[in-house]
Structures are given as structure tokens and as C-alpha cells.
Design an enzyme around this catalytic site. Sequence first.
Site, PDB file in Angstrom:
ATOM      1  CE  LYS A 189      -4.293  -1.607   2.165  1.00 31.17           C
ATOM      2  NZ  LYS A 189      -5.214  -1.344   3.278  1.00 31.17           N
TER       3      LYS A 189
ATOM      4  CG  ASP B 101      -8.531   0.885   3.768  1.00 30.94           C
ATOM      5  OD1 ASP B 101      -9.286   0.079   3.186  1.00 30.94           O
ATOM      6  OD2 ASP B 101      -7.306   0.697   3.890  1.00 30.94           O
TER       7      ASP B 101
ATOM      8  CB  ALA C 187      -6.547  -0.301   9.909  1.00 29.02           C
TER       9      ALA C 187
ATOM     10  CG  LEU D 108       3.630   6.766  23.974  1.00 32.05           C
ATOM     11  CD1 LEU D 108       2.120   6.883  24.162  1.00 32.05           C
ATOM     12  CD2 LEU D 108       4.361   7.206  25.248  1.00 32.05           C
TER      13      LEU D 108
HETATM   14  P1  ATR Z   1      -2.605  -2.427  10.027  1.00 27.39           P
HETATM   15  O1  ATR Z   1      -1.705  -1.716   9.079  1.00 27.39           O
HETATM   16  O2  ATR Z   1      -3.498  -3.447   9.362  1.00 27.39           O
HETATM   17  O3  ATR Z   1      -3.398  -1.505  10.900  1.00 27.39           O
HETATM   18  P2  ATR Z   1      -0.358  -3.095  11.775  1.00 27.39           P
HETATM   19  O4  ATR Z   1       0.442  -1.971  11.243  1.00 27.39           O
HETATM   20  O5  ATR Z   1       0.298  -4.436  11.881  1.00 27.39           O
HETATM   21  O6  ATR Z   1      -1.676  -3.359  10.924  1.00 27.39           O
HETATM   22  O7  ATR Z   1      -0.972  -2.657  13.176  1.00 27.39           O
HETATM   23  C1  ATR Z   1      -1.490  -3.563  14.048  1.00 27.39           C
HETATM   24  C2  ATR Z   1      -1.950  -2.824  15.305  1.00 27.39           C
HETATM   25  O8  ATR Z   1      -2.311  -3.810  16.283  1.00 27.39           O
HETATM   26  C3  ATR Z   1      -0.865  -1.966  15.925  1.00 27.39           C
HETATM   27  O9  ATR Z   1      -1.455  -0.832  16.507  1.00 27.39           O
HETATM   28  C4  ATR Z   1      -0.285  -2.907  16.979  1.00 27.39           C
HETATM   29  O10 ATR Z   1       0.344  -2.248  18.049  1.00 27.39           O
HETATM   30  P3  ATR Z   1       1.930  -1.887  17.958  1.00 27.39           P
HETATM   31  O11 ATR Z   1       2.020  -0.656  17.126  1.00 27.39           O
HETATM   32  O12 ATR Z   1       2.309  -1.685  19.386  1.00 27.39           O
HETATM   33  O13 ATR Z   1       2.585  -3.092  17.342  1.00 27.39           O
HETATM   34  C5  ATR Z   1      -1.549  -3.569  17.469  1.00 27.39           C
HETATM   35  N1  ATR Z   1      -1.277  -4.830  18.173  1.00 27.39           N
HETATM   36  C6  ATR Z   1      -0.922  -6.013  17.632  1.00 27.39           C
HETATM   37  N2  ATR Z   1      -0.751  -6.945  18.598  1.00 27.39           N
HETATM   38  C7  ATR Z   1      -0.989  -6.326  19.782  1.00 27.39           C
HETATM   39  C8  ATR Z   1      -0.980  -6.733  21.162  1.00 27.39           C
HETATM   40  N3  ATR Z   1      -0.670  -7.994  21.511  1.00 27.39           N
HETATM   41  N4  ATR Z   1      -1.296  -5.810  22.099  1.00 27.39           N
HETATM   42  C9  ATR Z   1      -1.599  -4.536  21.765  1.00 27.39           C
HETATM   43  N5  ATR Z   1      -1.623  -4.086  20.483  1.00 27.39           N
HETATM   44  C10 ATR Z   1      -1.336  -4.966  19.511  1.00 27.39           C
END
Ligand code: ATR
Length: 300
Positions: free
Chosen positions: A76, A112, A142, A165
Amino acid sequence: MSAASNAPSSAIPRACVIGWPVAHSRSPLIHGFWLRAYGIEGAYDRQAVEPGALETFLRAMPERGYVGANATVPHKEALLALAAEASEAARAIGAANTLWFENGRPHVTNTDAYGFMTHLARTAPGWDARDAPALVLGAGGAARAIVYGLLEAGVEEVRLVNRTLARAEALARDFGPRVRVHTWAERERALAGCTLLVNTTTLGMTGAPPLEIALDALAPEAVVADIVYVPLETPLLAAARRAGHRPVDGLGMLLHQAVPGFERWFGVRPEVTEALRARVVADIEAGESRGAGESDGAEA
Ligand code: ATR
């Protein structure tokens, strides 16, 4: 990109979803449903394109009869970078999921935010009746699309919470002072006064850990949306329903984000109907009973 010749006029218009991997994508199911429903002679397929091979693939598309495509992970951001023209939404979100050609040149947008906001408005009309903050969980691609959609819709304050954070802070920097970051530990307190909660993390998806968040501080009339759609009713949505909040599932976003691309490529603005939804739900349920791994939340 050099201008490539358009497809021979005798060829049927073709579109595809480009990803790596791409086998899990439900976009062919959605667009195939519409092509049949509207009696359009066209095609929509999957194309597995390795990271790094996107530019070569794009160049060859017009002469292969492709009028456009959807892009999913990991393409993307690269698609946006390669485009000749990009919509304001794609530029603000920093990623593109929909491609079409004009005079052989690749144009892109990101649908989206449109998909999420359209589904939200249809499922929870009046969700924005009160001028109240919204809480968004997550800071991935997303989340960027949904924050953009909420700000465009006039939400004055978006509270953003993410496990990491720094990622939330980076997103807030890009979108300005209406986005306020709270730590993951503060997520329940940050719900106070909110009339919308959106989960954009992968938590709650089949095979992932549940999202742990008590909804007690949420306003009673609040709407709770999840972009995860496998399972269709996530534990978060079930808890919201039990507490009397209005739940908004993730499947509608997937269906609505497909509308603008189909219209561009095939010339008909398609409807998101109950029949389409039932077809995709049946596919999700078949996948669940096979125990198939699901890797996508809002992904095309
Ligand atoms: P996308 O682009 O589809 O939104 P991504 O970039 O992989 O997918 O984002 C996944 C989200 O899920 C992120 O906000 C991630 O948090 P981090 O930025 O800290 O990685 C969150 N996420 C995934 N597993 C998690 C977990 N076990 N606890 C809290 N947040 C989680």
C-alpha cells in the site's frame, strides 16, 4: 512510469488484488459477486507480487488488459510512492489501496476511510449527534485511515491509544492537535466522555489474544466499532452489545471500501447488499470451520 498503451478495445476489462501473500484476500469474492450481479463482462483476479516487484508489475498492467487494482499488504505504501497522481486521502493516510489508469498513467486513492465511515453512518446513524471525542485503539495503517476519516467528518478530538507509544505519537504528529495520545495503560480512563470507540488492532481476531478493555467509562449511547471481522462478532463487539452500546462490525468496512474501485474499473457504482454480505459471511464461516488462519482485519 512510461505511458503504456491501453488494453485492446476487444478485451474485457480486468482488475486484480495485488498482495504478498494474496491467497487470503476476499476482494475477488466481492468484485466477482458484483460482476455477476450487474451482468458485466469483466474479470477480477489475485496477483501475488513480491515486495520489490511492484513497479515492474504496474508497468505491464495496461498491456495485459488490467484497468486497475486493489493493493493489500505489503504494497500500500509503495503503490502511493509509484503513482503518477494520488488523491488527498491517499496522501494524508500515507498509503493507497485502489489503482486505475488514466492515459496509461497510474492514479491511486485510499478507500479505507470511505469504507469505514460509510459503514459507520449506515449502521449507527446519528453516531456523531453529540460533539464528543472518539477513541481509536491502534496506530497501524488501518488506524491512519480511520483517524483521517473521523477528522474529515468533523470529530473535534480523536484520542489515540497504542501499545507502542512512539507509533501513536508519530501518527498524531502527522494529523495535528485534534489527535491526542494516551498510553495503553490509560485506555480505559481515556474512554470517559467518548461516544465512539474503534478497535483497529489485531486483538480479538481469531488466533490473536483478546482485547482487554472494560467499557464501564464509555457513554451509554456510545458506538463500538471493530475492524476485525473474523470472527464477525469479536469479544469486544459482544461485550458492547451486552452493555447496550451500538456495535459496528468490521465486515462492512471491507465491503464498502471496494465500491469506488469497482465503479472506476467497470463503470457501475455497486450496492453493498444483504446478499453480498451473506456471500462473504458464508466464506468467512467456511474458513473458520476449516480452521484456516486469518491474517486480515480491514485488508482487501
Ligand atoms: P494495520 O496496518 O493493518 O493496521 P499493523 O500496522 O500491523 O496493521 O498494526 C497492528 C496494530 O495492532 C498496531 O497498533 C499494533 O500495536 P503496535 O504498534 O504496538 O505493534 C496492534 N497490536 C498487535 N498486537 C498487539 C498486542 N498484543 N497488544 C496490543 N496491540 C497490539
